[in-house]
Write an enzyme that holds these catalytic residues in place. Structure first.
Site, PDB file in Angstrom:
ATOM      1  N   HIS A 110      -0.264  27.351  10.715  1.00  0.00           N
ATOM      2  CA  HIS A 110      -0.609  26.565  11.901  1.00  0.00           C
ATOM      3  C   HIS A 110       0.592  25.757  12.403  1.00  0.00           C
ATOM      4  CE1 HIS A 110      -4.716  27.684  11.064  1.00  0.00           C
ATOM      5  NE2 HIS A 110      -4.654  27.132   9.865  1.00  0.00           N
ATOM      6  N   ARG A 147       9.618   2.340   9.878  1.00  0.00           N
ATOM      7  CA  ARG A 147       9.941   2.635   8.485  1.00  0.00           C
ATOM      8  C   ARG A 147      10.058   4.128   8.218  1.00  0.00           C
ATOM      9  NH1 ARG A 147       5.881  -1.315   7.468  1.00  0.00           N
ATOM     10  NH2 ARG A 147       4.440   0.376   6.974  1.00  0.00           N
ATOM     11  N   ASN A 164      13.344   7.163  10.590  1.00  0.00           N
ATOM     12  CA  ASN A 164      14.658   7.479  10.029  1.00  0.00           C
ATOM     13  C   ASN A 164      14.785   6.751   8.703  1.00  0.00           C
ATOM     14  OD1 ASN A 164      17.361   7.850   9.420  1.00  0.00           O
ATOM     15  ND2 ASN A 164      18.084   7.515  11.494  1.00  0.00           N
ATOM     16  N   SER A 172      19.746  -3.782  14.135  1.00  0.00           N
ATOM     17  CA  SER A 172      19.403  -2.452  14.639  1.00  0.00           C
ATOM     18  C   SER A 172      19.554  -2.378  16.154  1.00  0.00           C
ATOM     19  CB  SER A 172      17.975  -2.092  14.230  1.00  0.00           C
ATOM     20  OG  SER A 172      17.624  -0.806  14.673  1.00  0.00           O
ATOM     21  N   HIS A 204      22.271   0.024  18.053  1.00  0.00           N
ATOM     22  CA  HIS A 204      21.773   1.048  18.980  1.00  0.00           C
ATOM     23  C   HIS A 204      22.365   0.869  20.380  1.00  0.00           C
ATOM     24  CE1 HIS A 204      18.762   2.110  15.933  1.00  0.00           C
ATOM     25  NE2 HIS A 204      18.516   3.195  16.645  1.00  0.00           N
TER      26      HIS A 204
END
Length: 524
Positions: free
Chosen positions: A117, A394, A397, A432, A436
Site C-alpha cells: 500500500h 521533534r 528532523n 533554530s 533557518h
C-alpha cells in the site's frame, strides 16, 4: 499497548466468525505473508523503543538515587576528596542528562516500503513526475514544433558548482585538523604554565577554524555571485561542520579538563573523528553501531531517487511557480493578488517540503549511512502523524533535533539550574529560527525574514498551544492545514522578492536598501 495489539489482532480477521473464513480463505492466504512480516517488524520496533525508554528511565532513577546517597554522606562544611569530580548529580555536570542512544535500526520509510500500500503511494509520486515530463515535452512540441526537454532552471541553479566544491576543501580540512589537534594539545599532561599556554594556543586555533567556516563561504558566494543550489552546498556544509566541531569538543573536552591533573586522558582516535565527520549524525561518539556489509545497489537507488527529487523540484518551480510570480512585481499591489498567490503556492510549497524531506532526510542520509555501514538510520520519525507542533518539531528532523536537545536545551537547563524549561525551550526556538533564516538569506542572496517571523510568532506559540495532550484526527488535520498555509506563505513571498530583486535593482547599495524587502516597492 495491549488494546492496540488486540485491535490489530481482531482487524486481521483472526477473531472473526467461523462461517466467514471459508469465503475469505484464499484472500487471507495471499495477504497473510506480507501482513505477518509487517506485524513482526512492527513488534520488533515496539520492543526496541520500549527497551530504549526503559534503559533511559532506569539510568535516570539510579543516577538520582546515587546522587542523593552521595549528598547525604558528604559533610556539609567541606567536600570529600575521594568523591570523583564527575559525580552523577545532574545539577553539577551539564553532560549527564539524557544522552542519545545509538542502536541498529532501519529508517521508517524503508520499513513502510515493504508494504504494498505504501509502495503504491510512492508510485503515485513517480507518476506525477512522469506527467510533468510529458507536459513539458508536449508544450515544447506545440510551441517549438520539436521535442526538447530543457533543463535551464536546473543548469542555472547548479552553476559554478566546481567553485563551491573547491571552496569546500579548505572548510573540511580546517574542521578535520584544527579541533582534533586542539584536543590533543589539551589532553597532554603538563605543568600549569605550559597547560595555560596550550589553552591560549588552542583557543586561537579554534578561533581561526571558526573564522574559516564563517567567512570563506560567504565571501565566495557574494564575490562570485553563486546561484542558489551551489550556495546550498556551501551553507549546508558550513552549518554541518560547525555543528559537528562543537559536538566533538563538547563531548570530549569536559573529560579532558577534569583529567588534566592526573596522568592525562587518551584522546579519541583520529579515525573515529574522521568517521564522525562523514557519518549522518551530529552527536559525537567514539563508536557507533555498524551493519555487517554495504549494499551498493541500495546506495545507487537512494542517490538516483535524490536526483529524481531534484528534477521533480525543478519541474514544480518551472511549471507552477515561475509563470505565476515572474511578472507579479510589475503589477500594482493588491490584497486580493497577494492572497491568491499564497493560495496558489500552497500546493507547490507542500510538494517542495515533501521532496526536501524524502531527498535529504531519507535518500541522501541513508545512502551515506549505507556506505559507512552506519547502523542507526532513525533520521526522522512519523512526523506526518503528528497531532501537535511540539511532536512535529521533534520528529521531522531527528538529526538536528538531537543536537539542539543535547547542546542547547539540556545545557541551557543546566546553566539555569534545571528550573526554567520554558526559557530553555525558547532558546532552542531562537537558535533554530536564526539558523533557518540565515540559510534562507544565504541561499537566496537577500534578507527577507519570512522564515524567522513564522518560527517566532507562529511556530513558537503553536508549539505551546498544540502540545502532546492534543490527540485525535482533527488535530492532525489542523497541523497539516497550518503546514500547507505556512509553505504557501514562504513560497509566495520568497518568489515575489526573488523577481523584485531582479526587476528593481538598487541605484546605490545602502544598509536600509539591503534589509528592506524590494517587493514592497517594486511595481514597474
Amino acid at each position: 499497548m495491549e488494546p492496540r495489539a488486540a485491535h490489530l489482532w481482531r482487524r486481521e480477521g483472526l477473531g472473526g466468525k467461523k462461517e466467514d473464513r471459508p469465503s475469505r480463505e484464499g484472500n487471507n492466504e495471499t495477504h497473510r505473508g506480507p501482513d505477518l512480516l509487517q506485524w513482526t517488524r512492527h513488534m520488533q520496533a515496539v520492543k526496541t523503543q520500549l527497551l530504549e525508554q526503559a534503559q533511559g528511565q532506569l539510568t535516570e532513577l539510579l543516577d538520582q538515587a546515587m546522587c542523593e546517597a552521595i549528598q547525604a554522606y558528604l559533610p556539609q562544611d567541606r567536600p570529600v576528596p575521594s568523591i570523583p569530580p564527575d559525580s552523577l548529580c545532574k545539577t553539577r555536570e551539564p553532560s549527564l542528562g539524557k544522552r542519545k542512544v545509538f542502536i541498529n535500526r532501519k529508517s521508517l520509510l524503508d520499513e513502510l516500503m515493504e508494504v504494498q500500500h505504501f509502495r503504491t503511494i510512492y508510485h503515485m509520486f513517480v507518476a506525477g513526475l512522469c506527467v510533468f515530463i510529458i507536459s513539458t515535452l508536449a508544450i515544447d512540441f506545440i510551441d517549438e514544433g520539436r521535442l526538447m526537454l530543457e533543463f535551464d532552471l536546473l543548469i542555472f541553479s547548479f552553476g559554478q558548482l566546481p567553485l563551491a566544491l573547491v571552496t569546500w576543501v579548505p572548510m573540511f580540512l580546517s574542521t578535520l585538523l584544527l579541533p582534533y589537534q586542539v584536543l590533543r594539545l589539551w589532553a597532554r599532561p603538563q605543568s600549569r604554565v605550559a597547560w595555560t599556554l596550550g589553552v591560549g594556543l588552542g583557543c586561537m586555533l579554534l578561533a581561526g577554524h571558526t573564522a574559516v567556516l564563517s567567512i570563506l563561504p560567504i565571501h565566495v558566494a557574494v564575490e562570485y555571485q553563486l546561484p542558489p543550489a551551489s550556495r546550498c552546498v556551501l551553507v549546508f556544509e558550513q552549518v554541518r561542520l560547525l555543528m559537528k566541531s562543537y559536538s566533538f569538543l563538547r563531548e570530549i573536552v569536559p573529560g579532558t579538563l577534569r583529567a588534566r591533573g592526573g596522568e592525562g586522558i587518551r584522546a579519541p582516535s583520529f579515525s573515529s573523528y574522521l568517521y564522525f565527520l562523514f557519518c549522518p549524525t551530529l552527536i559525537y561518539r567514539e563508536t557507533y553501531p555498524r551493519t555487517p556489509n554495504v549494499r551498493w545497489n541500495y546506495v545507487a537507488k537512494n542517490f538516483a531517487q535524490a536526483l529524481g527529487c531534484v528534477l521533480y523540484a525543478c519541474f514544480i518551480l518551472g511549471r507552477l511557480c515561475v509563470p505565476v510570480f515572474a511578472n507579479m512585481s510589475r503589477e500594482p499591489f493588491s490584497t486580493r493578488a497577494l492572497v491568491l498567490s499564497i493560495m496558489h503556492a500552497t500546493l507547490p510549497g507542500i510538494f517542495m517540503l515533501l521532496l526536501i524531506f524524502f531527498a535529504f532526510l531519507h535518500c541522501w542520509l541513508n545512502a551515506f549511512a549505507e556506505m559507512l555501514r552506519f547502523g542507526d538510520r532513525m533520521f526522522y520519525r512519523d512526523w506526518w502523524n503528528s497531532t501537535s507542533f511540539s511532536n512535529y518539531y521533534r520528529t521531522w528532523n531527528v538529526v538536528v533535533h538531537d543536537w539542539l536537545y543535547s547542546y542547547v536545551y539540556q545545557d541551557g537547563l543546566w546553566l539555569l539550574g534545571g528550573q526554567a524549561r520554558g526559557a530553555a525551550m525558547l532558546g532552542v526556538f531562537l537558535v533554530s529560527a536564526v539558523v533557518h533564516e540565515y540559510i534562507c538569506c544565504f541561499v537566496l542572496g537577500f534578507f527577507y525574514p519570512v522564515m524567522l517571523l513564522l518560527f517566532l510568532f507562529i511556530g513558537g506559540p503553536l508549539n505551546f498551544m498544540m502540545h502532546d495532550r492534543r490527540t485525535g484526527p482533527a488535530w492532525n488535520v489542523l497541523m497539516w492545514t497550518m503546514l500547507f498555509l505556512g509553505q504557501g506563505i514562504q513560497v509566495s513571498l520568497y518568489c515575489q522578492e526573488w523577481y523584485a530583486q531582479r526587476h528593481c535593482p538598487l541605484p546605490q547599495t545602502t544598509f536600509w536598501g539591503l534589509v528592506t524587502p524590494r517587493s514592497w516597492s517594486c511595481h514597474t
